[in-house]
Design a protein around this motif. Sequence first.
Motif, PDB file in Angstrom:
ATOM      1  N   PHE A  91       0.834  -1.203   0.000  1.00 16.87           N
ATOM      2  CA  PHE A  91       0.000   0.000   0.000  1.00 16.87           C
ATOM      3  C   PHE A  91       0.868   1.252   0.000  1.00 16.87           C
ATOM      4  CE2 PHE A  91      -2.896   3.229   1.442  1.00 16.87           C
ATOM      5  CZ  PHE A  91      -4.139   2.830   0.986  1.00 16.87           C
ATOM      6  N   LEU A  92       1.928   1.219   0.795  1.00  9.59           N
ATOM      7  CA  LEU A  92       2.833   2.362   0.869  1.00  9.59           C
ATOM      8  C   LEU A  92       3.489   2.641  -0.480  1.00  9.59           C
ATOM      9  CD1 LEU A  92       4.452   4.504   2.431  1.00  9.59           C
ATOM     10  CD2 LEU A  92       6.083   2.705   3.033  1.00  9.59           C
ATOM     11  N   LEU A  93       3.886   1.589  -1.169  1.00 11.54           N
ATOM     12  CA  LEU A  93       4.570   1.742  -2.452  1.00 11.54           C
ATOM     13  C   LEU A  93       3.686   2.426  -3.497  1.00 11.54           C
ATOM     14  CD1 LEU A  93       6.427  -1.701  -2.727  1.00 11.54           C
ATOM     15  CD2 LEU A  93       7.414   0.542  -2.176  1.00 11.54           C
ATOM     16  N   TYR A  94       2.372   2.211  -3.404  1.00 12.80           N
ATOM     17  CA  TYR A  94       1.448   2.798  -4.379  1.00 12.80           C
ATOM     18  C   TYR A  94       0.783   4.085  -3.876  1.00 12.80           C
ATOM     19  CZ  TYR A  94       1.708  -0.955  -7.815  1.00 12.80           C
ATOM     20  OH  TYR A  94       2.152  -1.829  -8.791  1.00 12.80           O
ATOM     21  N   THR A  95       1.171   4.498  -2.667  1.00 14.35           N
ATOM     22  CA  THR A  95       0.623   5.746  -2.134  1.00 14.35           C
ATOM     23  C   THR A  95       1.395   6.930  -2.709  1.00 14.35           C
ATOM     24  OG1 THR A  95      -0.005   4.677  -0.053  1.00 14.35           O
ATOM     25  CG2 THR A  95       0.168   7.079  -0.041  1.00 14.35           C
ATOM     26  N   PRO A  96       0.703   7.914  -3.283  1.00 10.29           N
ATOM     27  CA  PRO A  96       1.403   9.097  -3.828  1.00 10.29           C
ATOM     28  C   PRO A  96       2.246   9.761  -2.750  1.00 10.29           C
ATOM     29  CG  PRO A  96      -0.895   9.070  -4.526  1.00 10.29           C
ATOM     30  CD  PRO A  96      -0.752   7.980  -3.505  1.00 10.29           C
ATOM     31  N   PRO A  97       3.429  10.261  -3.101  1.00 14.19           N
ATOM     32  CA  PRO A  97       4.330  10.891  -2.123  1.00 14.19           C
ATOM     33  C   PRO A  97       3.650  11.977  -1.278  1.00 14.19           C
ATOM     34  CG  PRO A  97       5.460  10.591  -4.209  1.00 14.19           C
ATOM     35  CD  PRO A  97       4.027  10.224  -4.455  1.00 14.19           C
ATOM     36  N   THR A  98       2.714  12.703  -1.885  1.00 13.26           N
ATOM     37  CA  THR A  98       2.050  13.791  -1.152  1.00 13.26           C
ATOM     38  C   THR A  98       1.096  13.284  -0.088  1.00 13.26           C
ATOM     39  OG1 THR A  98       0.350  13.869  -2.890  1.00 13.26           O
ATOM     40  CG2 THR A  98       2.219  15.402  -3.090  1.00 13.26           C
ATOM     41  N   GLU A  99       0.733  12.001  -0.152  1.00 17.14           N
ATOM     42  CA  GLU A  99      -0.235  11.442   0.798  1.00 17.14           C
ATOM     43  C   GLU A  99       0.413  10.462   1.784  1.00 17.14           C
ATOM     44  OE1 GLU A  99      -3.501   9.761  -1.315  1.00 17.14           O
ATOM     45  OE2 GLU A  99      -3.812  11.521  -2.582  1.00 17.14           O
ATOM     46  N   ARG A 100       1.727  10.283   1.671  1.00 14.91           N
ATOM     47  CA  ARG A 100       2.382   9.295   2.528  1.00 14.91           C
ATOM     48  C   ARG A 100       2.442   9.730   3.992  1.00 14.91           C
ATOM     49  NH1 ARG A 100       7.272   6.572  -1.134  1.00 14.91           N
ATOM     50  NH2 ARG A 100       5.843   5.625  -2.656  1.00 14.91           N
ATOM     51  N   SER A 101       2.396  11.023   4.222  1.00 12.41           N
ATOM     52  CA  SER A 101       2.416  11.495   5.614  1.00 12.41           C
ATOM     53  C   SER A 101       1.186  10.973   6.353  1.00 12.41           C
ATOM     54  CB  SER A 101       2.466  13.022   5.657  1.00 12.41           C
ATOM     55  OG  SER A 101       1.343  13.580   4.986  1.00 12.41           O
ATOM     56  N   GLY A 102       0.047  10.917   5.639  1.00 11.71           N
ATOM     57  CA  GLY A 102      -1.164  10.376   6.251  1.00 11.71           C
ATOM     58  C   GLY A 102      -1.030   8.901   6.565  1.00 11.71           C
ATOM     59  N   PHE A 103      -0.357   8.183   5.676  1.00 11.14           N
ATOM     60  CA  PHE A 103      -0.120   6.754   5.899  1.00 11.14           C
ATOM     61  C   PHE A 103       0.720   6.547   7.147  1.00 11.14           C
ATOM     62  CE2 PHE A 103       2.663   3.069   5.493  1.00 11.14           C
ATOM     63  CZ  PHE A 103       1.773   2.044   5.182  1.00 11.14           C
ATOM     64  N   TRP A 104       1.808   7.336   7.264  1.00 14.88           N
ATOM     65  CA  TRP A 104       2.700   7.176   8.414  1.00 14.88           C
ATOM     66  C   TRP A 104       2.042   7.613   9.713  1.00 14.88           C
ATOM     67  CZ3 TRP A 104       6.166   3.810   8.047  1.00 14.88           C
ATOM     68  CH2 TRP A 104       6.882   3.606   6.867  1.00 14.88           C
ATOM     69  N   ARG A 105       1.107   8.555   9.638  1.00 13.83           N
ATOM     70  CA  ARG A 105       0.362   8.939  10.847  1.00 13.83           C
ATOM     71  C   ARG A 105      -0.484   7.766  11.332  1.00 13.83           C
ATOM     72  NH1 ARG A 105      -0.165  14.071   8.346  1.00 13.83           N
ATOM     73  NH2 ARG A 105      -2.187  13.461   7.438  1.00 13.83           N
ATOM     74  N   GLN A 106      -1.086   7.057  10.381  1.00 10.71           N
ATOM     75  CA  GLN A 106      -1.880   5.887  10.760  1.00 10.71           C
ATOM     76  C   GLN A 106      -0.991   4.793  11.343  1.00 10.71           C
ATOM     77  OE1 GLN A 106      -4.599   4.385   7.817  1.00 10.71           O
ATOM     78  NE2 GLN A 106      -5.388   6.403   7.300  1.00 10.71           N
ATOM     79  N   VAL A 107       0.180   4.601  10.749  1.00  8.46           N
ATOM     80  CA  VAL A 107       1.124   3.599  11.257  1.00  8.46           C
ATOM     81  C   VAL A 107       1.567   3.959  12.670  1.00  8.46           C
ATOM     82  CG1 VAL A 107       3.433   2.615  10.987  1.00  8.46           C
ATOM     83  CG2 VAL A 107       1.959   2.893   8.988  1.00  8.46           C
ATOM     84  N   GLY A 108       1.939   5.230  12.868  1.00 10.07           N
ATOM     85  CA  GLY A 108       2.397   5.668  14.186  1.00 10.07           C
ATOM     86  C   GLY A 108       1.321   5.544  15.245  1.00 10.07           C
ATOM     87  N   GLY A 109       0.112   5.958  14.897  1.00  7.68           N
ATOM     88  CA  GLY A 109      -0.999   5.860  15.853  1.00  7.68           C
ATOM     89  C   GLY A 109      -1.322   4.422  16.196  1.00  7.68           C
ATOM     90  N   THR A 110      -1.320   3.560  15.170  1.00 10.59           N
ATOM     91  CA  THR A 110      -1.615   2.144  15.394  1.00 10.59           C
ATOM     92  C   THR A 110      -0.530   1.492  16.253  1.00 10.59           C
ATOM     93  OG1 THR A 110      -2.778   1.964  13.266  1.00 10.59           O
ATOM     94  CG2 THR A 110      -1.993  -0.083  14.264  1.00 10.59           C
ATOM     95  N   ALA A 111       0.732   1.803  15.965  1.00  8.63           N
ATOM     96  CA  ALA A 111       1.845   1.225  16.720  1.00  8.63           C
ATOM     97  C   ALA A 111       1.804   1.662  18.177  1.00  8.63           C
ATOM     98  CB  ALA A 111       3.175   1.634  16.082  1.00  8.63           C
ATOM     99  N   LEU A 112       1.557   2.949  18.407  1.00 11.48           N
ATOM    100  CA  LEU A 112       1.506   3.466  19.777  1.00 11.48           C
ATOM    101  C   LEU A 112       0.376   2.828  20.559  1.00 11.48           C
ATOM    102  CD1 LEU A 112       2.538   5.471  21.890  1.00 11.48           C
ATOM    103  CD2 LEU A 112       1.001   7.193  20.906  1.00 11.48           C
ATOM    104  N   PHE A 113      -0.786   2.721  19.917  1.00 12.30           N
ATOM    105  CA  PHE A 113      -1.950   2.137  20.581  1.00 12.30           C
ATOM    106  C   PHE A 113      -1.717   0.661  20.897  1.00 12.30           C
ATOM    107  CE2 PHE A 113      -6.414   0.618  20.632  1.00 12.30           C
ATOM    108  CZ  PHE A 113      -6.880   1.437  21.651  1.00 12.30           C
ATOM    109  N   THR A 114      -1.112  -0.055  19.934  1.00 12.70           N
ATOM    110  CA  THR A 114      -0.853  -1.484  20.119  1.00 12.70           C
ATOM    111  C   THR A 114       0.143  -1.714  21.257  1.00 12.70           C
ATOM    112  OG1 THR A 114      -1.233  -1.904  17.752  1.00 12.70           O
ATOM    113  CG2 THR A 114      -0.041  -3.594  18.996  1.00 12.70           C
ATOM    114  N   ILE A 115       1.212  -0.923  21.284  1.00  9.35           N
ATOM    115  CA  ILE A 115       2.219  -1.053  22.346  1.00  9.35           C
ATOM    116  C   ILE A 115       1.617  -0.749  23.716  1.00  9.35           C
ATOM    117  CG2 ILE A 115       4.362  -0.060  23.248  1.00  9.35           C
ATOM    118  CD1 ILE A 115       5.241   0.350  20.325  1.00  9.35           C
ATOM    119  N   THR A 116       0.724   0.241  23.745  1.00 14.64           N
ATOM    120  CA  THR A 116       0.066   0.595  25.011  1.00 14.64           C
ATOM    121  C   THR A 116      -0.753  -0.565  25.549  1.00 14.64           C
ATOM    122  OG1 THR A 116      -0.063   2.935  24.363  1.00 14.64           O
ATOM    123  CG2 THR A 116      -1.549   2.193  26.117  1.00 14.64           C
TER     124      THR A 116
END
Length: 224
Positions: A91-116
């Motif tokens: 999914f990341l590979l096909y995400t336009p560069p301008t929208e990847r920040s949104g992808f990484w925000r979802q990854v970061g939020g999911t990772a933080l929540f999961t670790i918690t």
Amino acid sequence: MEAISEALQPYKEQVGMAAGILTVGQMFSGCFVCNDIRKKGTTDGFSAMPFVGGCGLTVLFLQHGMLMNDSAMTNANLIGLTISLAYALFFLLYTPPTERSGFWRQVGGTALFTITLLGYVKIENPAVVEDRFGMIITVLMLCLIGQPLLGLPEIIRKKSTEGLPFAMILSGTIVGLSWLLYGVILNNVFVVLQNLAAVTLSGIQLALFAIYPSKSAPPSKKRE
């Protein structure tokens, strides 16, 4: 449910193995979504949450299987995690560069929540952690499964289910039914409720495919 559980005990291993195999098979249904993204050349119109959230939820289900000391759930989620990570990368590979920040925000939020939540498991009373953790992941799973329904107004407006992952929803329904049966055999209320609710939500989404086509209707040409 206890009577049914006792009657089905001789089939526990077979049902657990079948549910595990179906779960792994269901994971591969994401290939259809990935193929649609590949054909389109972009993830525009597709949500990353089924893949990103799926990674986090699989980790939590893996933890729950370990708490229950259930090999069928543990093995299925180990394989599922590997597949989910591959989908997220695609999914990341096909995400336009301008929208990847949104992808990484979802990854970061999911990772933080999961670790918690994994940290919560370590500090909770061992006598109640299995049930309480089961309740938490039940709510999370329903949120993830029901997430596509947030686009219901848009689906009705366009009269199209384009963008909804039909293969993942259908296979998820079948897998949910198999784990529902396994939950009955285990006589585990949380496993039963998780999958009963999951099958219900998936059924609602499948009904949308019966009402609306999977492709948007072409705009009507004006008469000259």
